[in-house]
Design an enzyme around this catalytic site. Structure first.
Site, mmCIF file in Angstrom:
data_model
loop_
_atom_site.group_PDB
_atom_site.id
_atom_site.type_symbol
_atom_site.label_atom_id
_atom_site.label_comp_id
_atom_site.label_asym_id
_atom_site.label_seq_id
_atom_site.Cartn_x
_atom_site.Cartn_y
_atom_site.Cartn_z
ATOM 1 N N SER A 63 61.013 139.843 -25.917
ATOM 2 C CA SER A 63 62.145 140.540 -26.531
ATOM 3 C C SER A 63 61.704 141.570 -27.568
ATOM 4 C CB SER A 63 63.101 139.520 -27.162
ATOM 5 O OG SER A 63 62.384 138.537 -27.866
ATOM 6 N N THR A 195 64.486 139.412 -31.903
ATOM 7 C CA THR A 195 63.815 140.385 -32.755
ATOM 8 C C THR A 195 62.728 139.769 -33.641
ATOM 9 O OG1 THR A 195 66.029 141.270 -33.023
ATOM 10 C CG2 THR A 195 64.327 142.131 -34.503
ATOM 11 N N THR A 213 62.554 145.362 -31.806
ATOM 12 C CA THR A 213 63.117 144.634 -30.662
ATOM 13 C C THR A 213 63.299 145.574 -29.477
ATOM 14 O OG1 THR A 213 64.990 143.239 -29.942
ATOM 15 C CG2 THR A 213 65.514 145.098 -31.348
ATOM 16 N N ARG A 223 73.118 151.443 -25.775
ATOM 17 C CA ARG A 223 73.444 150.379 -26.730
ATOM 18 C C ARG A 223 72.354 150.250 -27.799
ATOM 19 N NH1 ARG A 223 70.942 145.417 -28.683
ATOM 20 N NH2 ARG A 223 72.588 143.945 -29.179
ATOM 21 N N THR A 246 68.051 137.938 -36.862
ATOM 22 C CA THR A 246 67.674 137.939 -35.459
ATOM 23 C C THR A 246 68.796 137.300 -34.664
ATOM 24 O OG1 THR A 246 66.067 137.122 -33.846
ATOM 25 C CG2 THR A 246 66.400 135.750 -35.782
ATOM 26 N N GLY A 247 69.038 137.788 -33.462
ATOM 27 C CA GLY A 247 70.084 137.192 -32.647
ATOM 28 C C GLY A 247 70.977 138.243 -32.017
HETATM 29 N N1 GLY Z 1 68.897 141.336 -32.469
HETATM 30 C C1 GLY Z 1 68.494 142.213 -31.489
HETATM 31 C C2 GLY Z 1 69.553 142.906 -30.779
HETATM 32 O O1 GLY Z 1 70.651 142.402 -30.669
HETATM 33 O O2 GLY Z 1 69.303 143.988 -30.287
#
Ligand code: GLY
Length: 335
Positions: A63, A195, A213, A223, A246-247
């Site tokens: 990721s 991330t 990320t 996006r 993160t998430g």
């Molecule tokens: N936390 C990384 C993302 O949603 O892109």
């Protein structure tokens, strides 16, 4: 003599002594890379850039870095941010294409322009002009993820209130006349990593935060997640502390959890409680979001918190400080 004084008078604060590096997930090599910089007298900014850069090269968790999270066109794009908690300068890139070293480009935005964030193709052209190599970010693995997704009629995806092309069950999508509530998509919740967010204090009392990320599998092209957004993916203010999240960035960026946590620490809240409040604020609206946050106050005390969902019962993060002198894996139970 001066060096001896500097090294032996480093402050010690409970569980942490400065210099200090903390990062999300068990990305140990990233911690080690940052710690090596700090140990040799390098700056917090250098530590964060090196640490996140290591993760980018190792494609941490799939990721971070190239070859992960192909979008609906099969392309990997990168988001990254770096923030100087002493000067409040920020550099960020989003939807970066063709350039592997996203955190390096973010730092170039901060140090070589008056801007804060560059996005998309223009960010890539900026990077090339600054000497970053243009490379294909697609790998056999990302191609396979993309191919399987196409075979599965482009499911899961991040669309809502649209109908797909009936022959392919993929795009072009048409808006539905009626808006329907939709359960938050599955694909953000089944990740086991996300991330890299890193906080570093150097021996001179400087503070920095960085993130990197490749976003989400099958995201809609264009996006951008929370990671490159100051206050969302990360925030640092040397007078208060720093945090990195993160998430599920689409949800988390709506709450600026890193900014909130830093402001709570400024008001005297301890880092663990500040992290918990930042998570609780999101939970109130999105009970099942996938996410976690790390926090450190200006004296180097740190904590973390995460939202308890089936794929995330415990959150792991890494710490290296003068006490351990090596990266240590820490964990916190999600609530
Ligand atoms: N936390 C990384 C993302 O949603 O892109």
């Amino acid at each position: 003599m001066l060096l001896f004084f500097t090294l032996t008078c480093l402050p010690t604060f409970g569980q942490a002594s400065l210099p200090l590096v903390i990062n999300t997930w068990g990305f140990k090599n990233a911690t080690a890379a940052a710690w090596t910089v700090l140990q040799s007298g390098g700056s917090a900014l250098d530590a964060v850039e090196k640490g996140c850069g290591r993760c980018q090269r190792e494609q941490c968790g799939g990721s971070v870095g190239y070859g992960g999270s192909p979008d609906e066109n099969g392309e990997t794009t990168l988001d990254a941010m770096i923030m100087n908690g002493n000067t409040m300068e920020v550099g960020a890139v989003a939807d970066l294409k063709r350039i592997k070293n996203a955190i390096g480009v973010a730092r170039a935005v901060m140090e070589r322009t008056e801007h804060t964030m560059l996005v998309g193709e223009s960010a890539s052209v900026f990077a090339e002009n600054m000497g970053f190599a243009a490379e294909d970010l697609t790998t056999a693995k990302s191609l396979e993820i993309f191919t399987q997704w196409l075979k599965g009629s482009c499911q899961p995806n991040y669309r809502k209130n649209v109908s797909p092309d009936p022959s392919k069950l993929c795009h072009p999508y048409k808006p539905l006349a009626e808006l329907r509530p939709k359960e938050r998509r599955l694909s953000a919740n089944i990740r086991s990593h996300d991330t890299i967010g890193m906080i570093a204090f150097d021996r001179y009392g400087h503070l920095a935060v960085g993130t990197s990320t490749n976003g989400l599998n099958h995201k809609v092209p264009g996006r951008v997640g929370d990671s490159p957004i100051a206050g969302a993916g990360g925030y640092a203010d040397a007078s208060a502390g720093a945090a990195a999240a993160t998430g599920d960035g689409d949800v988390m960026m709506r709450f600026l959890p890193s900014y909130l946590a830093v402001e709570l620490m400024r008001a005297g809240t301890d880092p663990s409680a500040a992290c918990e409040t930042a998570i609780s604020r999101i939970k109130r609206h999105y009970a099942h979001f996938f996410g976690a946050i790390i926090c450190a106050n200006a004296t180097g005390h740190y904590g973390a918190a995460c939202n308890k969902v089936p794929g995330l019962l415990q959150f792991h993060y890494m710490v290296a400080d003068g006490g351990s002198d090596a990266p240590l894996l820490k964990s916190v139970d999600c609530f």
